[in-house]
Design a protein around this motif. Structure first.
Motif, PDB file in Angstrom:
ATOM      1  N   ASN A  41      -6.466  -6.922   2.171  1.00 50.80           N
ATOM      2  CA  ASN A  41      -5.731  -6.059   3.297  1.00 50.80           C
ATOM      3  C   ASN A  41      -4.467  -6.060   3.582  1.00 50.80           C
ATOM      4  O   ASN A  41      -3.819  -5.203   3.586  1.00 50.80           O
ATOM      5  CB  ASN A  41      -6.704  -6.070   4.712  1.00 50.80           C
ATOM      6  N   ALA A  42      -3.858  -7.449   3.482  1.00 53.76           N
ATOM      7  CA  ALA A  42      -2.203  -7.611   3.608  1.00 53.76           C
ATOM      8  C   ALA A  42      -1.593  -7.022   2.361  1.00 53.76           C
ATOM      9  O   ALA A  42      -0.789  -6.297   2.683  1.00 53.76           O
ATOM     10  CB  ALA A  42      -2.037  -8.892   3.558  1.00 53.76           C
ATOM     11  N   VAL A  43      -2.418  -7.046   1.134  1.00 52.85           N
ATOM     12  CA  VAL A  43      -1.553  -6.214   0.205  1.00 52.85           C
ATOM     13  C   VAL A  43      -1.644  -4.639   0.335  1.00 52.85           C
ATOM     14  O   VAL A  43      -0.532  -3.882   0.152  1.00 52.85           O
ATOM     15  CB  VAL A  43      -2.336  -6.726  -1.302  1.00 52.85           C
ATOM     16  N   ILE A  44      -2.791  -4.123   0.706  1.00 50.46           N
ATOM     17  CA  ILE A  44      -2.973  -2.818   0.875  1.00 50.46           C
ATOM     18  C   ILE A  44      -1.736  -2.252   1.994  1.00 50.46           C
ATOM     19  O   ILE A  44      -1.007  -1.521   1.849  1.00 50.46           O
ATOM     20  CB  ILE A  44      -4.187  -2.349   1.387  1.00 50.46           C
ATOM     21  N   GLY A  45      -1.656  -3.111   3.104  1.00 53.06           N
ATOM     22  CA  GLY A  45      -0.723  -3.053   4.128  1.00 53.06           C
ATOM     23  C   GLY A  45       0.781  -2.598   3.628  1.00 53.06           C
ATOM     24  O   GLY A  45       1.436  -1.960   3.812  1.00 53.06           O
ATOM     25  N   LYS A  46       1.056  -3.829   2.789  1.00 53.91           N
ATOM     26  CA  LYS A  46       2.419  -3.929   2.359  1.00 53.91           C
ATOM     27  C   LYS A  46       2.689  -2.745   1.346  1.00 53.91           C
ATOM     28  O   LYS A  46       3.723  -1.941   1.197  1.00 53.91           O
ATOM     29  CB  LYS A  46       2.471  -5.255   1.609  1.00 53.91           C
ATOM     30  N   VAL A  47       1.734  -2.180   0.566  1.00 47.33           N
ATOM     31  CA  VAL A  47       1.816  -1.086  -0.206  1.00 47.33           C
ATOM     32  C   VAL A  47       2.156   0.116   0.296  1.00 47.33           C
ATOM     33  O   VAL A  47       3.019   0.952   0.095  1.00 47.33           O
ATOM     34  CB  VAL A  47       0.468  -0.866  -1.281  1.00 47.33           C
ATOM     35  N   HIS A  48       1.229   0.294   1.231  1.00 44.39           N
ATOM     36  CA  HIS A  48       1.658   1.555   2.233  1.00 44.39           C
ATOM     37  C   HIS A  48       2.903   1.338   2.874  1.00 44.39           C
ATOM     38  O   HIS A  48       3.659   2.347   3.021  1.00 44.39           O
ATOM     39  CB  HIS A  48       0.666   1.604   3.576  1.00 44.39           C
ATOM     40  N   ARG A  49       3.420   0.106   3.410  1.00 46.13           N
ATOM     41  CA  ARG A  49       4.771   0.246   3.989  1.00 46.13           C
ATOM     42  C   ARG A  49       5.827   0.306   3.158  1.00 46.13           C
ATOM     43  O   ARG A  49       6.936   0.802   3.394  1.00 46.13           O
ATOM     44  CB  ARG A  49       4.799  -1.276   4.641  1.00 46.13           C
ATOM     45  N   LEU A  50       5.632  -0.123   1.779  1.00 46.22           N
ATOM     46  CA  LEU A  50       6.653   0.134   0.734  1.00 46.22           C
ATOM     47  C   LEU A  50       6.507   1.790   0.108  1.00 46.22           C
ATOM     48  O   LEU A  50       7.553   2.087  -0.664  1.00 46.22           O
ATOM     49  CB  LEU A  50       6.392  -0.830  -0.457  1.00 46.22           C
ATOM     50  N   GLY A  51       5.470   2.237   0.474  1.00 45.41           N
ATOM     51  CA  GLY A  51       5.363   3.880  -0.079  1.00 45.41           C
ATOM     52  C   GLY A  51       4.840   3.838  -1.228  1.00 45.41           C
ATOM     53  O   GLY A  51       5.033   4.801  -1.989  1.00 45.41           O
ATOM     54  N   LEU A  52       3.815   2.812  -1.935  1.00 46.54           N
ATOM     55  CA  LEU A  52       3.318   2.826  -3.236  1.00 46.54           C
ATOM     56  C   LEU A  52       2.176   3.311  -3.170  1.00 46.54           C
ATOM     57  O   LEU A  52       1.399   3.312  -4.127  1.00 46.54           O
ATOM     58  CB  LEU A  52       3.661   1.466  -3.606  1.00 46.54           C
ATOM     59  N   SER A  53       1.559   3.683  -2.209  1.00 46.22           N
ATOM     60  CA  SER A  53       0.002   4.170  -1.935  1.00 46.22           C
ATOM     61  C   SER A  53      -0.247   5.175  -2.967  1.00 46.22           C
ATOM     62  O   SER A  53      -1.403   4.974  -3.297  1.00 46.22           O
ATOM     63  CB  SER A  53      -0.208   4.561  -0.615  1.00 46.22           C
ATOM     64  N   ASN A  54       0.360   6.144  -3.401  1.00 45.39           N
ATOM     65  CA  ASN A  54      -0.181   7.191  -4.424  1.00 45.39           C
ATOM     66  C   ASN A  54       0.135   6.834  -5.790  1.00 45.39           C
ATOM     67  O   ASN A  54       1.270   6.290  -6.328  1.00 45.39           O
ATOM     68  CB  ASN A  54       0.492   8.374  -4.099  1.00 45.39           C
ATOM     69  N   ARG A  55      -0.867   6.572  -6.630  1.00 48.55           N
ATOM     70  CA  ARG A  55      -0.805   6.304  -7.990  1.00 48.55           C
ATOM     71  C   ARG A  55      -1.939   6.893  -8.804  1.00 48.55           C
ATOM     72  O   ARG A  55      -2.889   7.161  -8.314  1.00 48.55           O
ATOM     73  CB  ARG A  55      -0.696   4.866  -8.132  1.00 48.55           C
ATOM     74  N   GLY A  56      -1.454   7.126 -10.080  1.00 44.81           N
ATOM     75  CA  GLY A  56      -2.667   7.687 -10.934  1.00 44.81           C
ATOM     76  C   GLY A  56      -3.209   6.494 -11.671  1.00 44.81           C
ATOM     77  O   GLY A  56      -3.139   5.442 -11.329  1.00 44.81           O
TER      78      GLY A  56
END
Length: 189
Positions: free
Chosen positions: A34-49
């Motif tokens: 969950n910490a990794v997912i939260g950081k991904v969202h804060r960095l704006g990396l959440s969308n990927r193919g």
């Protein structure tokens, strides 16, 4: 655990490679999925193919604005109808209630057991002979509401004689409805 520049770069690289949040958390150590997912969202990396490239976000489709409602033409307005005057409702007379005896105080005098007798039942039958035979809609707060007959038949009515003070029934029906506890207990034996 703090997010150092080195750890953030590792997270970005693994995320763009398509690694899962759980895999990234294992490699980084000391962080949860969950910490990794939260950081991904804060960095704006959440969308990927599938290959790790960014997936464009679809623009929302807006519905066209509704056309304003146009009133239909009215040929001639109707004249206002006169409103009949409303008479004020009569004031209801509420009978005085007997005070309730506080705890530890003696109860008010109760009818004695000898007042409920076969004669009271016989007087009830006599009263029913001279009853007014009212329907439910004809009852008022001053009429006896003792039901007589089967409500499922046409031959159902209410007594309708004048009520006893503070009671819903006439004197004869009060004698049947409100019996002292000792008389009820004696009858069960």
């Amino acid at each position: 655990m703090s997010w150092t520049d080195e750890r953030v770069e590792t997270l970005k690289r693994m995320w763009t490679e398509g690694q899962s949040a759980s895999q990234i958390a294992k490699v980084l150590g000391g962080v949860t999925r969950n910490a990794v997912i939260g950081k991904v969202h804060r960095l704006g990396l959440s969308n990927r193919g599938a290959e790790g490239e960014e997936v464009p976000v679809a623009e929302p489709v807006l519905a066209p604005a509704p056309e304003p409602l146009r009133p239909e033409p009215v040929s001639e307005p109707e004249p206002p109808r006169p409103v009949p005057p409303v008479a004020p409702a009569p004031m209801a007379v509420v009978p005085a209630r007997r005070p309730i005896a506080p705890a530890g105080q003696p109860l008010p005098p109760q009818p004695s057991a000898n007042e409920i007798s076969p004669e009271a039942l016989a007087s009830q039958r006599e009263v029913e002979k001279r009853a007014r035979r009212l329907t439910l809609m004809e009852l008022t707060e001053r009429t006896c509401k003792w039901p007589i007959g089967d409500p499922a038949t046409e031959d159902f009515w209410f007594c309708g004689l004048p009520c006893a003070a503070g009671k819903p029934y006439c004197e004869a029906h009060v004698g049947v409805a409100f019996q002292p506890m000792s008389a009820r207990r004696d009858r069960r034996r």
